[in-house]
Design a protein around this motif. Sequence first.
Motif, PDB file in Angstrom:
ATOM      1  N   CYS A  96       0.856  -1.183   0.000  1.00  0.00           N
ATOM      2  CA  CYS A  96       0.000   0.000   0.000  1.00  0.00           C
ATOM      3  C   CYS A  96       0.894   1.235   0.000  1.00  0.00           C
ATOM      4  CB  CYS A  96      -0.914   0.034   1.218  1.00  0.00           C
ATOM      5  SG  CYS A  96      -1.838   1.593   1.292  1.00  0.00           S
TER       6      CYS A  96
ATOM      7  N   CYS B 132       0.968   6.558   5.033  1.00  0.00           N
ATOM      8  CA  CYS B 132       0.539   5.968   6.295  1.00  0.00           C
ATOM      9  C   CYS B 132       1.749   5.250   6.865  1.00  0.00           C
ATOM     10  CB  CYS B 132      -0.600   4.991   5.982  1.00  0.00           C
ATOM     11  SG  CYS B 132      -1.053   3.886   7.320  1.00  0.00           S
TER      12      CYS B 132
ATOM     13  N   ASP C 277       2.054   2.540   8.202  1.00  0.00           N
ATOM     14  CA  ASP C 277       2.002   1.081   8.211  1.00  0.00           C
ATOM     15  C   ASP C 277       2.606   0.403   6.974  1.00  0.00           C
ATOM     16  OD1 ASP C 277       0.695   1.796  10.460  1.00  0.00           O
ATOM     17  OD2 ASP C 277      -1.177   0.765  10.041  1.00  0.00           O
ATOM     18  N   SER C 278       2.570   1.041   5.809  1.00  0.00           N
ATOM     19  CA  SER C 278       3.076   0.415   4.574  1.00  0.00           C
ATOM     20  C   SER C 278       2.738  -1.076   4.541  1.00  0.00           C
ATOM     21  CB  SER C 278       4.588   0.618   4.422  1.00  0.00           C
ATOM     22  OG  SER C 278       4.864   1.921   3.989  1.00  0.00           O
ATOM     23  N   CYS C 279       1.466  -1.368   4.457  1.00  0.00           N
ATOM     24  CA  CYS C 279       1.005  -2.747   4.523  1.00  0.00           C
ATOM     25  C   CYS C 279       1.482  -3.590   3.346  1.00  0.00           C
ATOM     26  CB  CYS C 279      -0.524  -2.781   4.499  1.00  0.00           C
ATOM     27  SG  CYS C 279      -1.274  -2.288   6.039  1.00  0.00           S
TER      28      CYS C 279
ATOM     29  N   CYS D 188      -6.668  -1.559   6.472  1.00  0.00           N
ATOM     30  CA  CYS D 188      -7.598  -0.625   7.102  1.00  0.00           C
ATOM     31  C   CYS D 188      -8.878  -0.558   6.262  1.00  0.00           C
ATOM     32  CB  CYS D 188      -6.961   0.759   7.199  1.00  0.00           C
ATOM     33  SG  CYS D 188      -6.669   1.503   5.586  1.00  0.00           S
TER      34      CYS D 188
ATOM     35  N   VAL E   7      -8.542   0.990   2.565  1.00  0.00           N
ATOM     36  CA  VAL E   7      -7.904   0.275   1.460  1.00  0.00           C
ATOM     37  C   VAL E   7      -8.541  -1.098   1.241  1.00  0.00           C
ATOM     38  CG1 VAL E   7      -5.668  -0.638   0.660  1.00  0.00           C
ATOM     39  CG2 VAL E   7      -5.817   1.649   1.644  1.00  0.00           C
TER      40      VAL E   7
ATOM     41  N   HIS F 233      -2.164  -0.650  12.430  1.00  0.00           N
ATOM     42  CA  HIS F 233      -1.376  -1.872  12.645  1.00  0.00           C
ATOM     43  C   HIS F 233      -0.489  -1.834  13.881  1.00  0.00           C
ATOM     44  CE1 HIS F 233      -2.867  -2.305   8.590  1.00  0.00           C
ATOM     45  NE2 HIS F 233      -2.867  -3.597   8.848  1.00  0.00           N
TER      46      HIS F 233
HETATM   47  S1  SF4 Z   1      -3.304   0.852   7.135  1.00  0.00           S
HETATM   48 FE1  SF4 Z   1      -4.461   1.258   5.245  1.00  0.00          FE
HETATM   49  S2  SF4 Z   1      -3.576   3.130   4.402  1.00  0.00           S
HETATM   50 FE2  SF4 Z   1      -2.167   2.352   5.947  1.00  0.00          FE
HETATM   51  S3  SF4 Z   1      -0.686   1.158   4.759  1.00  0.00           S
HETATM   52 FE3  SF4 Z   1      -2.249  -0.242   5.508  1.00  0.00          FE
HETATM   53  S4  SF4 Z   1      -3.752  -0.387   3.875  1.00  0.00           S
HETATM   54 FE4  SF4 Z   1      -2.504   1.440   3.484  1.00  0.00          FE
END
Ligand code: SF4
Length: 738
Positions: A16, A20, A22-24, A57, A60, A202
Amino acid sequence: MELVGESGRRVVHAVCSHDCPDSCGVLVTVATDAAGQERAVKVEGDPNHPVTRGFLCGKVAKYLDRVYAPDRLLYPMKRKAGVAKGPLVQGREMEAFERITWDEALEVIATRLQGISDEFGPESILPYSYAGTIGQLGYGSMDRRFFYRLGASQLDRTICATAGGAALTSVYGVKLGTVPQDFAHAGLVIAWGANIHGNNIHLWPFIEEARRKGARLVVIDPYRTRTAALADEHLAINPGTDGLLALGMMHVIFSEGLEDAAYLAECTVGAAELRAHALKAEHAPEVVSLATGISVEKIVGLAREYAGCLKRTGKPAVIRVNYGVQRSENGGTAARAVAMLPLVTGAWKHKGGGLLLSTSGSFPFDNNTLQRPDLMYASPLGRAARVVNMSQLGQALTELGSEAKDGPPVKALFVYNSNAAAVAPNQNVVLAGMRRDDLFTVVHEQFFTDTADYADVLLPAPTFLEVKDVQGAYGHLFAQVSNRAIAPLGEARSNVRVFGELGQRMGFEEDCFKDGDDELIDQTLASGNAWFEGITRERLEREGHVALRLPGNEAGETLPFSTAEWFRTPSGKGELVPVPVYVAPEESRARATGEYPLEFLGRKADNYMNSTFANQAVHQRMEAKTDGVLEMHADDAQARSVQTGDEVEIFNARGRIVLKVGINGKINRGVVAARLDWAKLGQDLSGRGANVNALTSERVTDLGGGATFYSTLVEVRKVERPAAALAHPSSEETNDAA
Ligand code: SF4
Ligand SMILES: Nc1nc2c(c(=O)[nH]1)N[C@H]1C(S)=C(S)[C@@H](COP(=O)(O)OP(=O)(O)OC[C@H]3O[C@@H](n4cnc5c(=O)[nH]c(N)nc54)[C@H](O)[C@@H]3O)O[C@H]1N2
Ligand SMILES: Nc1nc2c(c(=O)[nH]1)N[C@H]1C(S)=C(S)[C@@H](COP(=O)(O)OP(=O)(O)OC[C@H]3O[C@@H](n4cnc5c(=O)[nH]c(N)nc54)[C@H](O)[C@@H]3O)O[C@H]1N2
Ligand SMILES: [Mo]
């Protein structure tokens, strides 16, 4: 990493790219239809990612709605002759634009930029970008090369994090922090100006794990966020007073001898000065209480609980300080004061202790090779170009080149990765600048944003599913590759491709304008820094994510600042001098009472990403309770004879917006709050598009030149609609009444 699953479906590892922490890690399932057309059919979290652990989240999780939105920009366009710049009605934007080919678009842009550069000098061209994507390539690579080689004004990208960044760097020399997994081992978690549940979800499971083992969560935020509502304690601090609270805590800690004298001696400089400063009468809890609005008892209690955590629970305390603290006039100093707390208590020595603002300094990307600032010397300028602060875009567009400010005026504005018209402070001045007929504006976007409405040329941009990139994170220590899952939709072209092609079109002969994605990824990974040892593109492609090689990190045992070796300051230690001196913001109730008596927080929405997603129905529904609402205290509402549902005008000398009152118990007397969204979805009384940034100022922070979104004073009054308007309620109002 690509797995072939049932019936020819592929699963592609992506990341992602939104701004943010978190960079999922993301898995995208791609299916091929009968016609051989590929389509992403599922977006889910990568369960193997050690921090983001398989969930996304709410924003996304619904990403395919964005990728395949019917109103995505898919072709280059130019403004029709004679159509003035300004807000367009959603869905009818094509009345202002006509479709053109990429060839024509690139030709028009190259010709206009060349002409403007020849006539006014290249510094009259201003790039404007922030974090539409935080992938290394998408955030800043070929674009930087292009503008450096052109000799364009440099953009100081201050809108988000520079005050806090400067603060952390001044104390520690580097932006490192407690790793998120270690929060599970803390005995006390303080969320300080950090809406973890909304902005950094996260981190939450690790905090929950700590709480299951007995830890308490204390939230310091003027607003009762989701995080605050779920916490053990919420301290609703007055905006802009965090530095004073931190000093008040130090006052208690030093006067009760709760500091870690051995750690202070070994790992810091300036401890004696800080101690003397903290012990001054102006930092006594009784004084601090008056300004912060937090009771003496709670200040003393928090200081004791924080400093005594290890002794009491056997586990250290950790602070999740986020950027909320530094979006205030003296936010740099406030962030410095907060950042000093774990140095005073030595919390860094223990697993689970310390402080997290950002881990971005852990990623030793080679930005010089990626961005090539040296190309400025090959530009027609032959020197470093002037620097324009992005938090003062309004001034840049309306004052540069006038009598007020020398240097060339801005004659061309190239916006990408940003919805500048919505996110920059002092919106009315920004928009006045963007409306200028003599300003040539290019916007590279996914949607018809507020900013797109001011474009002369509009270019279609891809989503992260459509490009390849490499990414770090500011909330964990894993480098990741984001593979391209699907081909760009329509004629969308990536930032890398657009600026590479423009460079070639403008006759830049350097080979670096021909680099492809893989070459750029290799370049940025090849810094030779030990923390990147063994991290190559091939390995990232194979494994998806790889842990940075900070000492002990692969085993999850990295403890930044546990010893003196970690500091990167000039002294090689944690620097407690100059001591943080608290000053109340000029634009705050403490300094300026009268005309505009309410402190205004134009906050981020939990279900949008800054202004991103604000145009999408599915996200609007999730945000329906608060978008378009002015949240206020019952007493402030009563004093103005308004109640929930009433339309009010929120105004100050810079602008005005109209919202509906919501009295929901989330905010203290004297403070009001509303959400950041798209300007053209809201309106002021004259019917023009406006959002919360119509009220914010271009004043910058004490350190780092950052934006001061949270130092804003306003007044509120009831909107008296003419009878005719009331007799014909909009469909939205009808729904509300139902
Ligand atoms: S929490 Fe949501 S916006 Fe943040 S990196 Fe993960 S998917 Fe993306
Ligand atoms: N859902 C969602 N997630 C996001 C974003 C988003 O827009 N939506 N934006 C992303 C971006 S760009 C960033 S930078 C991060 C930012 O994430 P955070 O750093 O958490 O930033 P903010 O939401 O600006 O501020 C956090 C909190 O600070 C509070 N605050 C305001 N003024 C003060 C003050 O003076 N003192 C204290 N103690 N608190 C104050 C606000 O009420 C807010 O709840 O989040 C990212 N994640
Ligand atoms: N009042 C108030 N104002 C704020 C804030 C606040 O809390 N309150 N937060 C501030 C903060 S912390 C930040 S970080 C800024 C954020 O400011 P911006 O970075 O401008 O954030 P967004 O509004 O998300 O706009 C990003 C745009 O980039 C586009 N985009 C996405 N990917 C790409 C791509 O690959 N290429 C191109 N060309 N475009 C792409 C998206 O469609 C989106 O419209 O806003 C700031 N403004
Ligand atoms: Mo940000």
